[in-house]
Design an enzyme around this catalytic site. Structure first.
Site, PDB file in Angstrom:
ATOM      1  N   THR A   1       5.253  -2.709  -2.242  1.00 51.54           N
ATOM      2  CA  THR A   1       6.270  -1.764  -2.339  1.00 51.54           C
ATOM      3  C   THR A   1       5.860  -0.314  -2.734  1.00 51.54           C
ATOM      4  O   THR A   1       6.225   0.663  -2.231  1.00 51.54           O
ATOM      5  CB  THR A   1       7.202  -2.074  -3.514  1.00 51.54           C
ATOM      6  OG1 THR A   1       7.690  -3.569  -3.084  1.00 51.54           O
ATOM      7  CG2 THR A   1       8.674  -1.420  -3.701  1.00 51.54           C
ATOM      8  N   CYS A   2       4.642  -0.173  -3.643  1.00 50.70           N
ATOM      9  CA  CYS A   2       4.417   0.909  -4.024  1.00 50.70           C
ATOM     10  C   CYS A   2       3.348   1.652  -2.985  1.00 50.70           C
ATOM     11  O   CYS A   2       3.571   2.753  -2.672  1.00 50.70           O
ATOM     12  CB  CYS A   2       3.452   0.650  -5.194  1.00 50.70           C
ATOM     13  SG  CYS A   2       4.126  -0.151  -6.713  1.00 50.70           S
ATOM     14  N   SER A   3       2.845   0.737  -2.047  1.00 49.00           N
ATOM     15  CA  SER A   3       2.093   1.415  -1.035  1.00 49.00           C
ATOM     16  C   SER A   3       2.985   2.033   0.159  1.00 49.00           C
ATOM     17  O   SER A   3       2.907   2.750   0.888  1.00 49.00           O
ATOM     18  CB  SER A   3       1.154   0.579  -0.598  1.00 49.00           C
ATOM     19  OG  SER A   3       0.107   0.127  -1.400  1.00 49.00           O
ATOM     20  N   ALA A   4       4.460   1.524   0.127  1.00 49.95           N
ATOM     21  CA  ALA A   4       5.397   1.895   1.228  1.00 49.95           C
ATOM     22  C   ALA A   4       6.280   3.185   0.433  1.00 49.95           C
ATOM     23  O   ALA A   4       6.329   3.870   1.372  1.00 49.95           O
ATOM     24  CB  ALA A   4       6.478   0.781   1.441  1.00 49.95           C
TER      25      ALA A   4
ATOM     26  N   THR B   1      -0.010  -2.318  -4.352  1.00 56.08           N
ATOM     27  CA  THR B   1       1.320  -3.378  -4.150  1.00 56.08           C
ATOM     28  C   THR B   1       1.936  -2.882  -2.863  1.00 56.08           C
ATOM     29  O   THR B   1       1.996  -1.736  -2.443  1.00 56.08           O
ATOM     30  CB  THR B   1       2.068  -3.661  -5.192  1.00 56.08           C
ATOM     31  OG1 THR B   1       2.716  -2.437  -5.565  1.00 56.08           O
ATOM     32  CG2 THR B   1       1.116  -4.103  -6.407  1.00 56.08           C
TER      33      THR B   1
END
Length: 180
Positions: free
Chosen positions: A67-70, A65
């Site tokens: 946000t998680c990947s950021a 996702t």
């Protein structure tokens, strides 16, 4: 008929989330060390029984996702800073299967990383922490709240939980580093 099935499915997901999730842990709580999770092999579950030292558990709602990947690259980039402050291991835990977590790790750290990407495919570990929420509308099933738990052995010594799972404010690596 389809409307009835959709309503029943939504109710079942909400009920499952409630049943699987214990009361939310707090500072001083003990990790659910007897609950199985997976890392590299879908047929080789393990537990955190006997965990020692200072460790960080980063709970994420979903691999891949936005946000998680950021969020997670911040932990990959600052791993050595965490290590210098006495952190033994960082675990990224998601309610995803082991294949998804492995692929996500490879995408985020193609050169490798000492950070462990843990699959809690049934949500049992996250549920025992009281960190499940019903993400059915967006992610199709119950998922982990976005949180960071710093542990000393089996005991939680610091805990940050995002008020909104789609945002990274209190759980960013630079916000956690001063607390270890």
């Amino acid at each position: 008929m389809a409307s009835i099935l959709a309503t029943a499915t939504k109710t079942a997901h909400s009920l499952a989330t409630s049943l699987l999730s214990a009361a939310e842990v707090k500072v001083g709580s003990t990790l659910p060390t007897k609950v199985s999770v997976k890392e590299e092999d879908a047929t080789a579950p393990f537990t955190f029984e006997g965990i020692k030292g200072k460790n960080i558990f980063v709970g994420v709602p979903g691999a891949f996702t936005g946000t998680c990947s950021a969020q997670i690259p911040g932990y990959i980039k600052t791993f050595e800073q965490f290590k210098a402050r006495g952190v033994d291991t960082i675990y990224v835990v998601g309610v995803n299967d082991v294949f998804v977590m492995k692929a996500w790790k490879e995408q985020l750290a193609p050169e490798g990383t000492p950070i462990h990407f843990i699959a809690d495919d049934q949500g049992a570990f996250i549920g025992a922490l009281g960190m499940l929420f019903d993400a059915s509308a967006l992610l199709g099933a119950p998922r982990s709240k976005r949180f960071v738990a710093v542990t000393e052995g089996e005991t939680i010594s610091y805990l940050a939980v995002e008020p909104t799972p789609g945002e990274v404010t209190v759980t960013a690596a630079d916000k956690i580093l001063p607390w270890v």
